[in-house]
Design an enzyme around this catalytic site. Structure first.
Site, PDB file in Angstrom:
ATOM      1  CG  ASN A 148       0.500   1.803  -9.621  1.00 56.05           C
ATOM      2  OD1 ASN A 148       0.436   2.562 -10.596  1.00 56.05           O
ATOM      3  ND2 ASN A 148      -0.496   1.017  -9.246  1.00 56.05           N
TER       4      ASN A 148
ATOM      5  CE  LYS B  23      -2.574   3.005  -6.562  1.00 57.30           C
ATOM      6  NZ  LYS B  23      -3.542   2.238  -5.810  1.00 57.30           N
TER       7      LYS B  23
ATOM      8  CG  HIS C 212      -2.954  -2.568  -9.904  1.00 57.53           C
ATOM      9  ND1 HIS C 212      -4.101  -2.099  -9.283  1.00 57.53           N
ATOM     10  CD2 HIS C 212      -1.918  -2.215  -9.098  1.00 57.53           C
ATOM     11  CE1 HIS C 212      -3.758  -1.490  -8.154  1.00 57.53           C
ATOM     12  NE2 HIS C 212      -2.440  -1.555  -8.021  1.00 57.53           N
TER      13      HIS C 212
ATOM     14  CD  GLU D 263      -5.999   0.897  -7.972  1.00 54.16           C
ATOM     15  OE1 GLU D 263      -5.342   1.501  -8.839  1.00 54.16           O
ATOM     16  OE2 GLU D 263      -5.782   1.014  -6.748  1.00 54.16           O
TER      17      GLU D 263
ATOM     18  CD  GLU E 179      -0.278  -4.519  -5.469  1.00 51.53           C
ATOM     19  OE1 GLU E 179       0.476  -3.688  -4.983  1.00 51.53           O
ATOM     20  OE2 GLU E 179      -1.143  -4.243  -6.307  1.00 51.53           O
TER      21      GLU E 179
ATOM     22  N   GLY F 197      -4.667   0.861  -1.152  1.00 54.63           N
ATOM     23  CA  GLY F 197      -5.236   2.206  -1.047  1.00 54.63           C
ATOM     24  C   GLY F 197      -6.156   2.391   0.146  1.00 54.63           C
TER      25      GLY F 197
ATOM     26  CB  SER G 266      -1.754   0.256   3.016  1.00 55.29           C
ATOM     27  OG  SER G 266      -3.025   0.488   2.450  1.00 55.29           O
TER      28      SER G 266
END
Ligand code: PEP
Length: 256
Positions: A9, A11, A94, A96, A164, A170, A209
């Site tokens: 990904n 991003k 996701h 985010e 996740e 991150g 991560s």
């Protein structure tokens, strides 16, 4: 045994030129690696160019998001009809998107339904926040979210699930292999209750991560079939190493 899947990904990183260079470098690095489905998820504006850069290889391409309707007055949005034919996968739900853009399980569910209708393979993300984990609610949150996002999906063909944990994305603080395995096993149980034997075809990924240093810890777990990789997917060699390690672990497991 389900084919392992490793998705990168990217991003909101990479210009068009950088995306093409990264895709080409990953293609070169993985030319001889087999047994893993590898998906590159660049920003929308680079999808077509990345798709061209990997044409003729085993690499697949995915979008990072998608609107839940085919067309309309939705300035700035990208629809499933625009994606189908351009890429094979789409990351949905996701954390985010949930955190910064207010996406709910209900909206993610509508996106999953539309993606499937248009022949796109959703990589559906679910995971708990740190607070939810500390309150002992991780399992309940993840299973409820998963079921809500899969409402109306009768057959799971083409689906992948990424567990996740929000606190690991991150942050440089991954889950332990044991934590990830417990949650992947839960995801598998929920899928098996819902889809019976067909659930065995669904890859369950860990994301949060992941780096070449910790990849093995995750992919050796019996219920983890690969990884959704953010930061480390922006470096061709790191990403290629994650894929190679996944392939090695899986081929060893297949021999054993
Ligand atoms: C992600 O973007 O899904 C992700 C897991 O990011 P990172 O690997 O950087 O934690």
């Amino acid at each position: 045994m389900v084919t392992p899947l490793v998705a990168g990904n990217w991003k909101m990183h990479t210009t068009l030129a950088e995306a093409v260079a990264l895709a080409r470098a990953i293609r070169r690095a993985l030319a001889r690696v087999q047994g893993v489905e590898v998906v590159l998820c660049p920003p929308f504006v680079s999808l077509a160019a990345v798709a061209r850069a990997v044409r003729g290889s085993a690499l697949r391409v995915g979008a990072q998001n998608m609107h839940h309707q085919e067309k309309g007055a939705f300035t700035g949005e990208i629809s499933p009809t625009m994606l189908s034919g351009l890429c094979q996968y789409v990351i949905l739900g996701h954390s985010e998107r949930r955190r910064h853009f207010g996406e709910t399980d209900d909206l993610v569910n509508r996106k999953v339904l539309k993606a499937v209708e248009h022949g796109l393979r959703p990589i559906l993300c679910v995971g708990e926040s740190l607070e939810e984990r500390q309150q002992g609610r991780a399992e309940g949150v993840v299973s409820q979210s998963l079921l809500a996002c899969l409402k109306g999906i009768g057959a799971p063909g083409g689906l992948a699930i990424a567990y996740e944990p929000v606190w690991a994305i991150g942050t440089g603080v991954p889950a332990t292999g044991e934590q990830a395995q417990l949650m992947a096993a839960l995801v598998r149980r929920v899928l098996a209750d819902r889809y019976g034997r067909e659930a065995a075809q669904i890859p369950v990924l860990y994301g949060g991560s992941v780096t070449p240093t910790n990849t093995q810890e995750f992919v050796v777990q019996p219920d983890i079939d690969g990884a959704l990789v953010g930061g480390a997917s922006l470096d061709a060699e790191s990403f290629a190493q994650i894929v190679r390690l996944t392939a090695q672990v899986r081929s060893r497991a297949g021999e054993g």
